[in-house]
Design a protein around this motif. Structure first.
Motif, mmCIF file in Angstrom:
data_model
loop_
_atom_site.group_PDB
_atom_site.id
_atom_site.type_symbol
_atom_site.label_atom_id
_atom_site.label_comp_id
_atom_site.label_asym_id
_atom_site.label_seq_id
_atom_site.Cartn_x
_atom_site.Cartn_y
_atom_site.Cartn_z
ATOM 1 N N ARG A 274 -5.135 5.826 -7.026
ATOM 2 C CA ARG A 274 -4.048 4.958 -6.581
ATOM 3 C C ARG A 274 -4.196 3.560 -7.168
ATOM 4 O O ARG A 274 -3.215 2.939 -7.602
ATOM 5 C CB ARG A 274 -4.009 4.901 -5.052
ATOM 6 C CG ARG A 274 -3.565 6.197 -4.408
ATOM 7 C CD ARG A 274 -3.536 6.122 -2.904
ATOM 8 N NE ARG A 274 -2.495 5.227 -2.418
ATOM 9 C CZ ARG A 274 -2.021 5.263 -1.176
ATOM 10 N NH1 ARG A 274 -2.490 6.145 -0.318
ATOM 11 N NH2 ARG A 274 -1.086 4.412 -0.790
ATOM 12 N N LYS A 275 -5.420 3.063 -7.193
ATOM 13 C CA LYS A 275 -5.660 1.740 -7.773
ATOM 14 C C LYS A 275 -5.315 1.730 -9.257
ATOM 15 O O LYS A 275 -4.797 0.733 -9.777
ATOM 16 C CB LYS A 275 -7.116 1.334 -7.562
ATOM 17 C CG LYS A 275 -7.447 0.949 -6.126
ATOM 18 C CD LYS A 275 -8.909 0.538 -5.996
ATOM 19 C CE LYS A 275 -9.228 0.100 -4.570
ATOM 20 N NZ LYS A 275 -10.655 -0.271 -4.410
ATOM 21 N N GLU B 30 -8.427 7.112 -3.723
ATOM 22 C CA GLU B 30 -8.259 5.666 -3.711
ATOM 23 C C GLU B 30 -8.342 5.092 -5.119
ATOM 24 O O GLU B 30 -7.569 4.194 -5.479
ATOM 25 C CB GLU B 30 -9.330 5.026 -2.828
ATOM 26 C CG GLU B 30 -9.189 3.512 -2.700
ATOM 27 C CD GLU B 30 -10.177 2.897 -1.723
ATOM 28 O OE1 GLU B 30 -10.433 1.688 -1.842
ATOM 29 O OE2 GLU B 30 -10.689 3.638 -0.858
ATOM 30 N N GLU B 31 -9.266 5.606 -5.918
ATOM 31 C CA GLU B 31 -9.418 5.119 -7.283
ATOM 32 C C GLU B 31 -8.191 5.446 -8.135
ATOM 33 O O GLU B 31 -7.758 4.654 -8.963
ATOM 34 C CB GLU B 31 -10.680 5.693 -7.923
ATOM 35 C CG GLU B 31 -11.972 5.145 -7.340
ATOM 36 C CD GLU B 31 -12.045 3.620 -7.414
ATOM 37 O OE1 GLU B 31 -11.736 3.068 -8.493
ATOM 38 O OE2 GLU B 31 -12.381 2.988 -6.398
ATOM 39 N N ASN C 66 -0.279 -4.422 -5.292
ATOM 40 C CA ASN C 66 -1.389 -4.815 -4.428
ATOM 41 C C ASN C 66 -2.120 -3.606 -3.853
ATOM 42 O O ASN C 66 -1.499 -2.595 -3.513
ATOM 43 C CB ASN C 66 -0.867 -5.673 -3.267
ATOM 44 C CG ASN C 66 -0.110 -6.899 -3.740
ATOM 45 O OD1 ASN C 66 -0.694 -7.833 -4.259
ATOM 46 N ND2 ASN C 66 1.216 -6.881 -3.582
ATOM 47 N N GLY C 67 -3.442 -3.734 -3.741
ATOM 48 C CA GLY C 67 -4.245 -2.703 -3.105
ATOM 49 C C GLY C 67 -4.102 -1.341 -3.736
ATOM 50 O O GLY C 67 -4.256 -1.177 -4.946
ATOM 51 N N VAL C 68 -3.747 -0.345 -2.905
ATOM 52 C CA VAL C 68 -3.617 1.036 -3.382
ATOM 53 C C VAL C 68 -2.158 1.479 -3.473
ATOM 54 O O VAL C 68 -1.881 2.649 -3.694
ATOM 55 C CB VAL C 68 -4.410 2.008 -2.472
ATOM 56 C CG1 VAL C 68 -5.897 1.728 -2.565
ATOM 57 C CG2 VAL C 68 -3.929 1.906 -1.018
#
Length: 264
Positions: A158-159, A155-156, A189-191
């Motif tokens: 992707r961010k 997730e990190e 936006n988001g991931v």
């Protein structure tokens, strides 16, 4: 202990034999390639290797032994991963990205593995990722790879990718028949996400229009993005600087995981 892949190839052959002549011809036309499978019993250095080939270029047959002449692509994987691919526990796109398959030959051909499996009643079911594809578009395979790449990142990570790009891309792609495929990539936006068609409630910061072949060449690194924009191969509407970021993002992705290049 026998290779589990023996049963897989036998089942593929049975499914292929049950095809009507037109069905077989349609599969050959869609795939248009000769595959050689180098299957290792396990991941150990001295593991036994067995070879099969799938000729899906002229007749549409699967046999044991090396491919006659030069195969279009040779795939190297373990018996366990071959079974996982065939039963749908592992998609071809994810297997390449995570280095569970080695290959010698064009990635575009390797990415048609799922097409063969699904056509013969095996392979991964069509879920949200599989729904990204359009029939008759080579770029569908690349879009699936990008979606898979995003899914294997944390997730990190992707961010971090989203923070670097900060843009929403709309791709309008035409094939040789004049049909149009549409994808939207949200890297703002988001991931981040990739979707077939447009994302509800989201406006693109940039729209890119191009031919299917030019889209493939761009993502494969065969075409320089800036040159393609200047020569009119890619038409851009919106924030031109995002087009340059797209070119950079594709180059960075190739360097990180090399999914548009042979693994061997």
């Amino acid at each position: 202990m026998a290779f589990q892949s023996e049963d897989i190839f036998a089942r593929l052959n049975e499914a292929l034999d049950a095809f009507a002549p037109q069905e077989r011809q349609d599969l050959v036309k869609q795939v248009n390639g000769i595959f050689e499978f180098q299957i290792k019993k396990d991941s150990s250095a001295n593991a036994e290797v067995k070879v099969w080939h799938a000729e899906v270029k002229n007749q549409g047959i699967i046999k044991t032994g090396p491919a006659p002449g030069n195969p279009d692509i040779t795939l190297y994987l373990t018996d366990e991963d071959m079974v996982a691919l065939a039963v749908g526990d592992l998609s071809g796109a994810r297997a390449f990205i995570t280095d569970r398959i080695g290959l010698k030959g064009p990635m575009m051909m390797a990415m048609k593995l799922d097409v063969i499996f699904r056509s013969l009643g095996m392979g991964p079911p069509k879920g949200a990722e599989g729904d990204l594809g359009y029939d008759g578009f080579e770029s569908s395979f690349l879009i699936l790879q990008i979606a898979e790449y995003l899914h294997v990142l944390t997730e990190e990570e992707r961010k971090a990718e989203v923070a670097k790009v900060k843009g929403v891309f709309l791709f309008n792609v035409k094939n040789a028949k004049g049909d149009t495929a549409v994808w939207m990539m949200d890297m703002k936006n988001g991931v981040g996400q990739m979707k077939k068609g447009k994302i509800d409630g989201l406006k693109p910061d940039i729209t890119l229009e191009m031919k299917d072949k030019d889209f493939v060449d761009l993502f494969m690194g065969k075409t320089n993005g800036q040159k393609a924009f200047m020569t009119g191969k890619i038409k851009v509407k919106g924030a031109i600087m995002l087009a340059l970021k797209l070119d950079t993002m594709m180059k960075d992705t190739q360097e990180k995981i090399g999914f548009f290049k042979s693994k061997l």
